[in-house]
Design an enzyme around this catalytic site. Structure first.
Site, PDB file in Angstrom:
ATOM      1  N   LYS A 174      20.524 -35.587  -6.137  1.00 39.94           N
ATOM      2  CA  LYS A 174      20.554 -36.392  -7.435  1.00 39.94           C
ATOM      3  C   LYS A 174      20.428 -35.525  -8.667  1.00 39.94           C
ATOM      4  CE  LYS A 174      16.617 -38.265  -9.034  1.00 39.94           C
ATOM      5  NZ  LYS A 174      16.422 -37.935 -10.337  1.00 39.94           N
ATOM      6  N   ASN A 175      19.702 -34.491  -8.633  1.00 38.63           N
ATOM      7  CA  ASN A 175      19.284 -33.791 -10.107  1.00 38.63           C
ATOM      8  C   ASN A 175      20.686 -32.747 -10.304  1.00 38.63           C
ATOM      9  OD1 ASN A 175      17.429 -35.212 -10.602  1.00 38.63           O
ATOM     10  ND2 ASN A 175      15.961 -33.419 -10.116  1.00 38.63           N
ATOM     11  N   ARG A 231      15.973 -40.899 -18.363  1.00 37.46           N
ATOM     12  CA  ARG A 231      16.131 -39.800 -19.246  1.00 37.46           C
ATOM     13  C   ARG A 231      17.055 -38.566 -19.179  1.00 37.46           C
ATOM     14  NH1 ARG A 231      12.295 -36.335 -21.804  1.00 37.46           N
ATOM     15  NH2 ARG A 231      13.016 -34.410 -21.148  1.00 37.46           N
ATOM     16  N   CYS A 251       7.788 -41.542 -20.812  1.00 36.39           N
ATOM     17  CA  CYS A 251       7.942 -42.151 -19.389  1.00 36.39           C
ATOM     18  C   CYS A 251       6.870 -42.001 -18.723  1.00 36.39           C
ATOM     19  CB  CYS A 251       9.233 -41.370 -18.758  1.00 36.39           C
ATOM     20  SG  CYS A 251       8.899 -39.970 -18.132  1.00 36.39           S
ATOM     21  N   ARG A 281       7.460 -35.857 -22.240  1.00 41.52           N
ATOM     22  CA  ARG A 281       8.872 -35.392 -22.133  1.00 41.52           C
ATOM     23  C   ARG A 281       9.569 -35.156 -23.246  1.00 41.52           C
ATOM     24  NH1 ARG A 281      10.540 -37.641 -16.161  1.00 41.52           N
ATOM     25  NH2 ARG A 281      11.709 -35.731 -16.062  1.00 41.52           N
ATOM     26  N   PRO A 282       9.346 -34.387 -24.015  1.00 40.94           N
ATOM     27  CA  PRO A 282      10.085 -34.252 -25.596  1.00 40.94           C
ATOM     28  C   PRO A 282      11.663 -33.502 -25.175  1.00 40.94           C
ATOM     29  CG  PRO A 282       8.606 -32.656 -25.465  1.00 40.94           C
ATOM     30  CD  PRO A 282       8.135 -33.558 -24.192  1.00 40.94           C
ATOM     31  N   ASP A 299      12.958 -31.689 -27.620  1.00 34.77           N
ATOM     32  CA  ASP A 299      13.010 -30.959 -28.934  1.00 34.77           C
ATOM     33  C   ASP A 299      13.891 -29.530 -28.441  1.00 34.77           C
ATOM     34  OD1 ASP A 299      10.668 -30.496 -27.284  1.00 34.77           O
ATOM     35  OD2 ASP A 299      10.069 -28.756 -28.429  1.00 34.77           O
ATOM     36  N   LEU A 300      13.631 -29.009 -27.069  1.00 35.52           N
ATOM     37  CA  LEU A 300      14.414 -27.828 -26.930  1.00 35.52           C
ATOM     38  C   LEU A 300      15.690 -27.994 -26.848  1.00 35.52           C
ATOM     39  CD1 LEU A 300      11.728 -26.502 -24.218  1.00 35.52           C
ATOM     40  CD2 LEU A 300      12.061 -25.657 -26.846  1.00 35.52           C
ATOM     41  N   ASP A 311       8.509 -31.883  -8.190  1.00 42.23           N
ATOM     42  CA  ASP A 311       8.871 -33.216  -7.499  1.00 42.23           C
ATOM     43  C   ASP A 311       8.496 -33.257  -6.027  1.00 42.23           C
ATOM     44  OD1 ASP A 311       9.967 -33.985  -9.747  1.00 42.23           O
ATOM     45  OD2 ASP A 311      12.188 -33.379  -9.278  1.00 42.23           O
ATOM     46  N   ILE A 367       3.265 -28.974 -14.861  1.00 43.13           N
ATOM     47  CA  ILE A 367       4.696 -29.118 -15.364  1.00 43.13           C
ATOM     48  C   ILE A 367       4.590 -30.445 -16.263  1.00 43.13           C
ATOM     49  CG2 ILE A 367       7.124 -29.571 -15.536  1.00 43.13           C
ATOM     50  CD1 ILE A 367       6.592 -27.045 -13.980  1.00 43.13           C
ATOM     51  N   ARG A 386      16.066 -45.282  -6.982  1.00 41.55           N
ATOM     52  CA  ARG A 386      16.417 -44.154  -8.008  1.00 41.55           C
ATOM     53  C   ARG A 386      16.767 -42.842  -7.423  1.00 41.55           C
ATOM     54  NH1 ARG A 386      12.728 -42.815 -12.285  1.00 41.55           N
ATOM     55  NH2 ARG A 386      14.644 -41.381 -12.688  1.00 41.55           N
TER      56      ARG A 386
HETATM   57  C1  UD1 Z   1      14.028 -32.050 -14.302  1.00 42.24           C
HETATM   58  C2  UD1 Z   1      14.126 -33.149 -13.072  1.00 42.24           C
HETATM   59  C3  UD1 Z   1      12.908 -33.636 -12.771  1.00 42.24           C
HETATM   60  C4  UD1 Z   1      11.833 -32.433 -12.480  1.00 42.24           C
HETATM   61  C5  UD1 Z   1      11.769 -31.816 -13.818  1.00 42.24           C
HETATM   62  C6  UD1 Z   1      10.913 -30.515 -13.433  1.00 42.24           C
HETATM   63  C7  UD1 Z   1      16.273 -33.637 -13.618  1.00 42.24           C
HETATM   64  C8  UD1 Z   1      17.390 -35.006 -13.709  1.00 42.24           C
HETATM   65  N1  UD1 Z   1      15.316 -34.017 -13.424  1.00 42.24           N
HETATM   66  O1  UD1 Z   1      13.516 -33.174 -15.425  1.00 42.24           O
HETATM   67  O2  UD1 Z   1      13.189 -34.176 -11.392  1.00 42.24           O
HETATM   68  O3  UD1 Z   1      10.586 -33.232 -12.060  1.00 42.24           O
HETATM   69  O4  UD1 Z   1      13.066 -31.254 -14.100  1.00 42.24           O
HETATM   70  O5  UD1 Z   1      11.268 -29.658 -12.577  1.00 42.24           O
HETATM   71  O6  UD1 Z   1      17.193 -32.525 -13.303  1.00 42.24           O
HETATM   72  N2  UD1 Z   1       9.969 -30.171 -22.329  1.00 42.24           N
HETATM   73  C9  UD1 Z   1       9.588 -29.876 -23.608  1.00 42.24           C
HETATM   74  N3  UD1 Z   1      10.666 -29.953 -24.515  1.00 42.24           N
HETATM   75  C10 UD1 Z   1      12.199 -30.213 -24.154  1.00 42.24           C
HETATM   76  C11 UD1 Z   1      12.109 -30.360 -22.687  1.00 42.24           C
HETATM   77  C12 UD1 Z   1      11.028 -30.283 -21.803  1.00 42.24           C
HETATM   78  O7  UD1 Z   1       8.570 -29.749 -24.003  1.00 42.24           O
HETATM   79  O8  UD1 Z   1      12.976 -30.222 -25.017  1.00 42.24           O
HETATM   80  C13 UD1 Z   1       8.884 -30.006 -21.348  1.00 42.24           C
HETATM   81  C14 UD1 Z   1       8.359 -31.409 -20.523  1.00 42.24           C
HETATM   82  O9  UD1 Z   1       7.585 -31.984 -21.323  1.00 42.24           O
HETATM   83  C15 UD1 Z   1       8.157 -30.924 -19.316  1.00 42.24           C
HETATM   84  C16 UD1 Z   1       8.797 -29.556 -18.992  1.00 42.24           C
HETATM   85  O10 UD1 Z   1       9.091 -28.954 -20.338  1.00 42.24           O
HETATM   86  O11 UD1 Z   1       6.366 -30.650 -19.636  1.00 42.24           O
HETATM   87  C17 UD1 Z   1       9.602 -29.539 -18.044  1.00 42.24           C
HETATM   88  O12 UD1 Z   1      10.795 -30.568 -18.155  1.00 42.24           O
HETATM   89  P1  UD1 Z   1      12.107 -30.504 -17.994  1.00 42.24           P
HETATM   90  O13 UD1 Z   1      12.290 -29.261 -16.995  1.00 42.24           O
HETATM   91  O14 UD1 Z   1      12.800 -30.606 -19.014  1.00 42.24           O
HETATM   92  O15 UD1 Z   1      12.266 -31.589 -16.965  1.00 42.24           O
HETATM   93  P2  UD1 Z   1      13.556 -32.583 -16.930  1.00 42.24           P
HETATM   94  O16 UD1 Z   1      14.756 -31.526 -17.205  1.00 42.24           O
HETATM   95  O17 UD1 Z   1      13.486 -33.763 -17.749  1.00 42.24           O
END
Ligand code: UD1
Length: 423
Positions: A22-23, A93, A117, A122-123, A125-126, A305, A327, A397
């Site tokens: 999926k991912n 998301r 969520c 889960r922002p 911003d990056l 996960d 995480i 999902r």
């Molecule tokens: C992806 C996976 C999800 C998995 C997660 C962590 C997909 C579709 N989903 O989610 O199944 O659980 O990786 O391995 O691939 N963060 C920030 N700012 C940002 C982005 C992220 O602070 O702009 C933080 C998040 O809040 C979280 C951490 O970084 O604490 C990791 O999030 P991220 O790796 O971005 O998760 P996803 O990509 O949404």
């Protein structure tokens, strides 16, 4: 809403095939937006998150031709809108993954902010910071990210925490940017590498995907390609834990053992015997599992996960295991439901202390998010009597044909379909 009714106490035995990841599929589908030629994909899993993504891509104007065998053609030669609406983004998301491709190819994108969520804030911003560094002008207007740019410009981007979809979004944006982009502290997840391999097949110049420094030399256009999506390591891990918990013996085909080192090591520590070939894994367990201590962290460390599934195993293990989540801030929602089945779990901050009990008892429980739901299925497989899991749309999902696959391994899992609104 559908429910699952599971009769516990059956040992899993047999063989099944693992579906496409999926991912990996989600970003790769969005990569179709980067070219006016056809992207052909194989091994696409049949999942709710995939159909949500296809609805979104169709809404944008992508022509889609899907067959029953999991092959798909996507053609994004003429788009009708550059907007990803809230109604579609709020349910998933990962819809944010259209932002980078739309912006880099069309110079503009409007994507709804995903919002909160169940497993934390889960922002994004990056994602936004990285695109700004590449020259995008980004404003937030009425809940939408509105991004505009001429041709994006390569940049050196340091991400101060590791983000999987953030790395993917920026990598896709950089493929068509002018000059060189270097992503530092990039996510090393195998799904990032799978996306990179698909983009390379489309003509992108990407080096270092799968390491923490990814270098992308922008090209003026990408072309069509044919690509097969990698196997799902989290689906694989979930079935392995299920077999260990039920003291069974299973073989999983069409998978990627090389993406599961941390999971396999912990299962061995729990007492499982595991042998791997290139694309299959056999696990056998002839004793009650030993409790294990796990701590989630970005790949190649233990995946968040898989945290809930290992928590389920610790619930019926010999000894005491601790589970630390680093995480996501709110990823212990399965604990309360496991306690309803008789588990002994104490939470302190981001650590759960699990004391193994001799038996769990079936009860009615509620699925709260995707992996939490999977962990409840695992607990139900060993609980005495019947467990009913409500709100299983979360499972659909991310797990293809979950009841068929478990039943093929000898479990007794029945879907109770409910029709009508609000039920
Ligand atoms: C992806 C996976 C999800 C998995 C997660 C962590 C997909 C579709 N989903 O989610 O199944 O659980 O990786 O391995 O691939 N963060 C920030 N700012 C940002 C982005 C992220 O602070 O702009 C933080 C998040 O809040 C979280 C951490 O970084 O604490 C990791 O999030 P991220 O790796 O971005 O998760 P996803 O990509 O949404």
């Amino acid at each position: 809403m559908d429910k699952l009714a599971i009769q516990g106490g059956r040992r899993l035995e047999g063989e099944i095939s693992i579906s496409g990841a999926k991912n990996a599929a989600l970003p790769i589908l969005c990569a179709a937006l980067l070219t006016e030629e056809t992207l052909h994909l194989d091994n696409l899993p049949k999942l709710k998150d995939i159909s949500t993504t296809l609805t979104l891509l169709g809404h944008i104007g992508t022509q889609i031709c899907l067959d029953e065998q999991g092959s798909i053609d996507l053609l994004a030669d003429r788009l009708s809108t550059l907007q990803a609406p809230y109604e579609l983004v709020k349910t998933m998301r990962a819809s944010i993954l259209v932002l980078g491709p739309l912006l880099t190819r069309y110079g503009e994108a409007m994507v709804s902010l995903p919002g909160g969520c169940a497993i934390g804030s889960r922002p994004v911003d990056l994602h936004i910071k990285g695109l700004k560094a590449m020259g995008a002008d980004i404003t937030i207007e009425r809940g939408y990210i509105h991004a505009k740019a001429g041709r994006l410009k390569g940049a050196r981007i340091f991400m101060d925490s590791v983000t999987v979809t953030g790395t993917e979004n920026l990598m896709m944006a950089a493929t068509l940017a002018e000059g060189i982009t270097v992503l530092e502290n990039a996510a090393r997840e195998p799904e990032v590498e799978d996306l990179a391999n698909c983009l390379i097949a489309m003509g992108a110049d990407i080096r270092g995907a799968g390491t923490d420094t990814v270098t992308i030399h922008g090209v003026s256009r990408l072309h069509g390609a044919a690509y097969s999506i990698m196997a799902d390591r989290i689906e694989t891990g979930t079935y392995l834990v299920a077999a260990a918990m039920t003291q069974g013996k299973i073989t999983l085909h069409r998978t990627r053992p090389d993406t599961l080192d941390a999971v396999i090591e912990k299962l061995r520590e729990a007492g499982a015997k595991i042998s791997c070939s290139n694309n299959s894994i056999t696990l056998s367990m002839d004793r009650r599992p030993l409790a294990v201590t796990i701590k989630t962290a970005p790949y190649p460390a233990f995946p968040t996960d898989m945290q809930a599934q290992f928590m389920a195993m610790n619930c019926i293990a010999t000894g005491v295991g601790s589970v630390t989540e680093t995480i996501f801030e709110n990823r212990f929602m399965h604990v309360q439901e496991m306690q309803r089945l008789g588990a002994n779990i104490e939470i302190e901050g981001n650590t759960a202390l699990v004391r193994g009990v001799d038996k769990l008892d079936g009860a009615t429980v509620m699925a709260t998010d995707l992996r939490a739901s999977a962990s409840l299925v695992l607990a139900a497989l060993v609980a005495q009597g019947e467990t009913v899991i409500e709100r299983i749309y979360h499972i659909d999902r991310g797990y293809e044909c979950i009841e068929e696959k478990f039943n093929q391994l000898g479990a007794h899992v029945k879907r109770i379909q409910r029709t009508g609104s609000g039920s």
